[in-house]
Design a protein around this motif. Structure first.
Motif, PDB file in Angstrom:
ATOM      1  N   SER A  39      -7.188   3.327  -5.653  1.00 42.14           N
ATOM      2  CA  SER A  39      -6.236   2.726  -4.698  1.00 42.14           C
ATOM      3  C   SER A  39      -5.245   1.855  -5.457  1.00 42.14           C
ATOM      4  O   SER A  39      -5.537   1.400  -6.568  1.00 42.14           O
ATOM      5  N   GLY A  40      -4.076   1.633  -4.851  1.00 43.66           N
ATOM      6  CA  GLY A  40      -3.044   0.812  -5.484  1.00 43.66           C
ATOM      7  C   GLY A  40      -3.600  -0.562  -5.860  1.00 43.66           C
ATOM      8  O   GLY A  40      -4.170  -1.248  -5.009  1.00 43.66           O
ATOM      9  N   ASN A 108      -2.099  -3.409   5.663  1.00 38.45           N
ATOM     10  CA  ASN A 108      -0.684  -3.296   5.287  1.00 38.45           C
ATOM     11  C   ASN A 108      -0.207  -4.423   4.366  1.00 38.45           C
ATOM     12  O   ASN A 108       0.956  -4.455   3.992  1.00 38.45           O
ATOM     13  N   PRO A 111      -0.464  -2.998  -1.590  1.00 39.94           N
ATOM     14  CA  PRO A 111       0.534  -2.015  -2.004  1.00 39.94           C
ATOM     15  C   PRO A 111      -0.004  -0.591  -1.853  1.00 39.94           C
ATOM     16  O   PRO A 111      -1.196  -0.367  -2.071  1.00 39.94           O
ATOM     17  N   TYR A 112       0.873   0.309  -1.495  1.00 42.85           N
ATOM     18  CA  TYR A 112       0.497   1.727  -1.346  1.00 42.85           C
ATOM     19  C   TYR A 112      -0.728   1.911  -0.444  1.00 42.85           C
ATOM     20  O   TYR A 112      -1.610   2.727  -0.728  1.00 42.85           O
ATOM     21  N   TYR A 113      -0.797   1.121   0.620  1.00 38.12           N
ATOM     22  CA  TYR A 113      -2.023   1.200   1.425  1.00 38.12           C
ATOM     23  C   TYR A 113      -2.165   2.542   2.125  1.00 38.12           C
ATOM     24  O   TYR A 113      -3.276   3.058   2.251  1.00 38.12           O
ATOM     25  N   VAL A 114      -1.042   3.142   2.544  1.00 36.21           N
ATOM     26  CA  VAL A 114      -1.134   4.427   3.260  1.00 36.21           C
ATOM     27  C   VAL A 114      -1.642   5.514   2.307  1.00 36.21           C
ATOM     28  O   VAL A 114      -2.599   6.241   2.617  1.00 36.21           O
ATOM     29  N   GLU A 115      -1.011   5.573   1.124  1.00 36.05           N
ATOM     30  CA  GLU A 115      -1.415   6.594   0.147  1.00 36.05           C
ATOM     31  C   GLU A 115      -2.885   6.418  -0.232  1.00 36.05           C
ATOM     32  O   GLU A 115      -3.651   7.380  -0.350  1.00 36.05           O
ATOM     33  N   SER A 116      -3.281   5.155  -0.444  1.00 34.28           N
ATOM     34  CA  SER A 116      -4.657   4.877  -0.882  1.00 34.28           C
ATOM     35  C   SER A 116      -5.662   5.276   0.197  1.00 34.28           C
ATOM     36  O   SER A 116      -6.689   5.914  -0.093  1.00 34.28           O
ATOM     37  N   TRP A 118      -5.318   7.448   2.579  1.00 34.29           N
ATOM     38  CA  TRP A 118      -5.395   8.904   2.778  1.00 34.29           C
ATOM     39  C   TRP A 118      -6.108   9.619   1.625  1.00 34.29           C
ATOM     40  O   TRP A 118      -6.762  10.639   1.826  1.00 34.29           O
ATOM     41  N   GLN A 159      -5.041   4.580  10.863  1.00 31.76           N
ATOM     42  CA  GLN A 159      -4.475   5.740  10.159  1.00 31.76           C
ATOM     43  C   GLN A 159      -4.969   7.056  10.724  1.00 31.76           C
ATOM     44  O   GLN A 159      -4.228   8.023  10.797  1.00 31.76           O
TER      45      GLN A 159
END
Ligand SMILES: Cc1cc2nc3c(=O)[nH]c(=O)nc-3n(C[C@H](O)[C@H](O)[C@H](O)COP(=O)(O)O)c2cc1C
Length: 185
Positions: A39-40, A108, A111-116, A118, A159
């Motif tokens: 994760s970020g 939120n 950083p990069y929470y959505v990418e992490s 998923w 999500q």
């Protein structure tokens, strides 16, 4: 134990579940494996909520089907036909059939929470398949009500809802060939 390539081949989106129980330890193990994902900044911005209470699943299903009705009323005919072709309707029986709903939130403030989140969901799906279980990445357009229902802080953004259980057997999946999805330089 299945080989990794078999897990990838066989993992499908499942929308009907048997009511056979699943041991809570298996669910915990799948989530623990999902959280091995990178994760970020290693913030691990995910929150996995495990819902097995029948009444709560019913409330979630009712809320989601309301959102789906509003969504279907505003999409165009072409989109409706695409859903029809896949047998997707406003009815979401999997939300009450599956023994578990795993609701994943992302923080939120990271950083990069959505990418992490998923990425972790991808690991969850393969870990579930490895245990012989099925799931679905269910993403209703509006999931804000889940914060209130589960008493989760507003900085955690819903999500995906992942029903988890023993699911219907599905056939071969349809994927584009390698040549179409890659360019070699
Ligand atoms: C980001 C994402 C969102 C999705 N949202 C939904 C959804 O809301 N409802 C649903 O029934 N399927 C949803 N799906 C599942 C896809 O429809 C499915 O993966 C695709 O049709 C391929 O089918 P397969 O997974 O069985 O191979 C979603 C998949 C992804 C990756």
């Amino acid at each position: 134990m299945k080989e990794f390539k078999d897990l990838c081949h066989e993992a499908r989106s499942v929308r009907r579940f048997e009511d056979s129980p699943v041991a809570p330890e298996i669910v915990n193990e799948i989530i623990t494996l999902a959280c091995e994902a990178p994760s970020g900044l290693n913030k691990q911005p995910w929150l996995y909520c495990i819902v097995s209470d029948h009444d709560l699943k019913n409330v979630i299903r009712t809320a989601c089907e309301k959102v789906e009705t509003e969504f279907y009323n505003k999409i165009n005919q072409k989109r409706k036909e695409a859903f029809q072709k896949m047998n997707i309707t406003i009815k979401k029986p999997f939300l009450t059939e599956a023994p578990y709903l795993i609701i994943v939130f992302g923080d939120n403030t990271a950083p990069y929470y959505v990418e992490s989140v998923w990425l972790s969901v991808g690991w969850f799906m393969l870990a579930a398949k490895d245990k012989g279980l099925s799931t679905l990445t269910y993403t209703p357009e509006n999931m804000e009500c889940l914060n209130k229902l589960l008493n989760i802080d507003d900085n955690f953004i819903p999500q995906v809802i992942l029903p988890l259980g023993y699911g219907e057997k599905k056939g071969k999946k349809v994927r584009k060939p390698f040549d179409e999805i890659s360019k070699i330089f």
